[in-house]
Enzyme design. Structure first.
Site, mmCIF file in Angstrom:
data_model
loop_
_atom_site.group_PDB
_atom_site.id
_atom_site.type_symbol
_atom_site.label_atom_id
_atom_site.label_comp_id
_atom_site.label_asym_id
_atom_site.label_seq_id
_atom_site.Cartn_x
_atom_site.Cartn_y
_atom_site.Cartn_z
ATOM 1 N N LYS A 251 6.505 7.586 -11.336
ATOM 2 C CA LYS A 251 8.020 7.675 -11.021
ATOM 3 C C LYS A 251 8.696 6.328 -12.048
ATOM 4 O O LYS A 251 9.718 6.708 -12.604
ATOM 5 C CB LYS A 251 8.247 7.068 -9.619
ATOM 6 C CG LYS A 251 7.579 8.125 -8.816
ATOM 7 C CD LYS A 251 7.802 7.862 -7.061
ATOM 8 C CE LYS A 251 7.145 6.782 -6.667
ATOM 9 N NZ LYS A 251 5.827 6.687 -6.430
ATOM 10 N N ARG B 144 11.017 7.041 1.481
ATOM 11 C CA ARG B 144 9.529 7.190 1.729
ATOM 12 C C ARG B 144 9.537 7.582 3.045
ATOM 13 O O ARG B 144 8.380 7.822 3.776
ATOM 14 C CB ARG B 144 8.968 6.085 1.634
ATOM 15 C CG ARG B 144 8.355 5.961 0.004
ATOM 16 C CD ARG B 144 7.527 4.620 0.000
ATOM 17 N NE ARG B 144 6.706 4.262 -0.866
ATOM 18 C CZ ARG B 144 6.878 3.878 -2.237
ATOM 19 N NH1 ARG B 144 8.140 3.760 -2.564
ATOM 20 N NH2 ARG B 144 5.586 3.638 -2.785
ATOM 21 N N ARG C 150 -3.417 -0.109 -14.302
ATOM 22 C CA ARG C 150 -2.192 -0.736 -14.159
ATOM 23 C C ARG C 150 -2.167 -2.262 -13.589
ATOM 24 O O ARG C 150 -1.701 -3.087 -13.889
ATOM 25 C CB ARG C 150 -1.051 0.043 -13.316
ATOM 26 C CG ARG C 150 0.245 -0.658 -13.339
ATOM 27 C CD ARG C 150 1.342 0.452 -12.799
ATOM 28 N NE ARG C 150 1.485 0.255 -11.303
ATOM 29 C CZ ARG C 150 2.264 1.053 -10.416
ATOM 30 N NH1 ARG C 150 3.025 1.849 -10.908
ATOM 31 N NH2 ARG C 150 2.131 0.906 -9.274
ATOM 32 N N ARG D 235 0.248 -6.924 -9.922
ATOM 33 C CA ARG D 235 0.573 -6.576 -8.635
ATOM 34 C C ARG D 235 -0.992 -6.555 -7.746
ATOM 35 O O ARG D 235 -1.644 -5.994 -8.364
ATOM 36 C CB ARG D 235 1.035 -4.981 -8.614
ATOM 37 C CG ARG D 235 2.445 -5.064 -9.138
ATOM 38 C CD ARG D 235 3.231 -3.824 -9.335
ATOM 39 N NE ARG D 235 2.987 -3.057 -7.853
ATOM 40 C CZ ARG D 235 3.620 -1.800 -7.624
ATOM 41 N NH1 ARG D 235 4.294 -1.210 -8.614
ATOM 42 N NH2 ARG D 235 3.436 -1.240 -6.270
ATOM 43 N N ARG E 230 -2.248 3.033 0.573
ATOM 44 C CA ARG E 230 -0.973 3.392 -0.159
ATOM 45 C C ARG E 230 -0.950 5.055 0.051
ATOM 46 O O ARG E 230 0.087 5.545 0.266
ATOM 47 C CB ARG E 230 -0.639 2.992 -1.310
ATOM 48 C CG ARG E 230 -0.318 1.248 -0.999
ATOM 49 C CD ARG E 230 -0.545 0.449 -2.591
ATOM 50 N NE ARG E 230 0.573 0.977 -3.392
ATOM 51 C CZ ARG E 230 0.343 0.798 -4.543
ATOM 52 N NH1 ARG E 230 -0.505 0.161 -5.282
ATOM 53 N NH2 ARG E 230 1.490 1.141 -5.425
HETATM 54 O O1 C5P Z 1 7.640 2.201 -4.906
HETATM 55 P P1 C5P Z 1 6.389 0.976 -5.237
HETATM 56 O O2 C5P Z 1 5.299 1.729 -5.293
HETATM 57 O O3 C5P Z 1 6.936 0.173 -6.089
HETATM 58 O O4 C5P Z 1 6.502 0.384 -3.695
HETATM 59 C C1 C5P Z 1 5.795 -0.700 -3.634
HETATM 60 C C2 C5P Z 1 5.372 -0.976 -1.978
HETATM 61 O O5 C5P Z 1 6.813 -1.183 -1.602
HETATM 62 C C3 C5P Z 1 5.054 0.237 -1.473
HETATM 63 O O6 C5P Z 1 3.707 0.118 -1.336
HETATM 64 C C4 C5P Z 1 5.552 -0.467 0.092
HETATM 65 O O7 C5P Z 1 4.720 -1.419 0.548
HETATM 66 C C5 C5P Z 1 6.897 -0.781 -0.289
HETATM 67 N N1 C5P Z 1 7.686 0.025 -0.295
HETATM 68 C C6 C5P Z 1 8.407 0.549 1.094
HETATM 69 N N2 C5P Z 1 9.432 1.289 1.205
HETATM 70 C C7 C5P Z 1 9.853 1.634 -0.158
HETATM 71 C C8 C5P Z 1 9.693 1.523 -1.227
HETATM 72 C C9 C5P Z 1 8.542 0.628 -1.228
HETATM 73 O O8 C5P Z 1 7.823 0.016 2.248
HETATM 74 N N3 C5P Z 1 10.936 3.033 0.346
HETATM 75 MG MG MG Z 2 7.013 2.310 -9.122
#
Ligand code: C5P
Ligand code: MG
Length: 206
Positions: free
Chosen positions: A28, A103, A142, A148, A160
């Site tokens: 993404k 999400r 990554r 991270r 996740r």
């Molecule tokens: O989108 P990304 O993978 O960078 O998000 C990292 C973390 O941020 C997710 O694993 C989650 O813990 C948190 N997150 C969330 N709600 C969202 C976007 C991200 O809780 N809408």
């Molecule tokens: Mg991302």
């Protein structure tokens, strides 16, 4: 060349608000960076906003970290109000790419509501499809240089993906019911996947 002309037409004539969807590691962020350049959109990554807050040790960042470190979702009310503030700050835009948001179905409803406030709506959801083994492989790679913590531990990565399957995947149905869902094969080179996404954007705004 034909595609480039079509892209130009798309940029000139349409307001585009795209939800770029898919499990963690689907690509993404990578694809958003290319799409914002090509289609002149504003990229809003919820994960990036959380990480910015964590780095700057804000109250929001401290709260978010307790969830992110476990691979859990930050509660809807926190995430929704944070994203709403971000959207409100941007007065002029050809459109947005929402990366990592919504999400949950709750978040999808909230997004519709605050786009409606600006007489806008989601144009389409583009959902990247990648199998779990490939996701884990990509995230572990990554994690080696992203710094991270949530990318460096396989059990957090698997959680996740589990959270995605249990809480997030159903948000696709929300857009499917509105005829806005497009699934895309997320396996291939960055350019191949970008071309698949661009073709759908151009086609659906024709
Ligand atoms: O989108 P990304 O993978 O960078 O998000 C990292 C973390 O941020 C997710 O694993 C989650 O813990 C948190 N997150 C969330 N709600 C969202 C976007 C991200 O809780 N809408
Ligand atoms: Mg991302």
């Amino acid at each position: 060349m034909v595609v480039n002309l079509s892209i130009q037409k798309t940029i000139n004539n349409y307001m585009l608000n795209i939800v770029l969807f898919g499990p963690p590691g689907a690509g993404k962020g990578t694809q958003s960076a290319k799409l914002v350049d090509t289609f002149q959109l504003v990229h809003l990554s919820t994960g990036d906003i959380f990480r910015y807050n964590i780095k700057n040790e804000t109250e929001l960042g401290k709260l978010a970290k307790t969830y992110i470190d476990k691979g859990e979702l930050v509660p809807d009310e926190v995430t929704i109000s944070m994203l709403e503030k971000e959207v409100e700050q941007i007065k002029e835009a050809k459109g947005f790419i929402f990366d990592g948001f919504p999400r949950t179905v709750n978040q999808a409803n909230a997004l519709d509501a605050f786009l409606k406030n600006r007489n806008a709506e989601i144009s389409m959801m583009l959902a990247l499809d990648v199998d779990e083994d490939e996701l884990v492989k990509r995230l572990l790679i990554r994690g080696k240089d992203s710094g991270r913590a949530d990318d460096s531990d396989e059990s957090i990565i698997r959680n996740r993906i589990k959270v995605y399957n249990e809480q997030t995947a159903i948000a696709a149905e929300y857009y499917n019911q509105q005829g806005k869902y497009h699934g895309i094969n997320g396996i291939g080179s960055i350019d191949e996947i970008f071309n698949r996404l661009s073709a759908i954007i151009v086609e659906s705004t024709r």
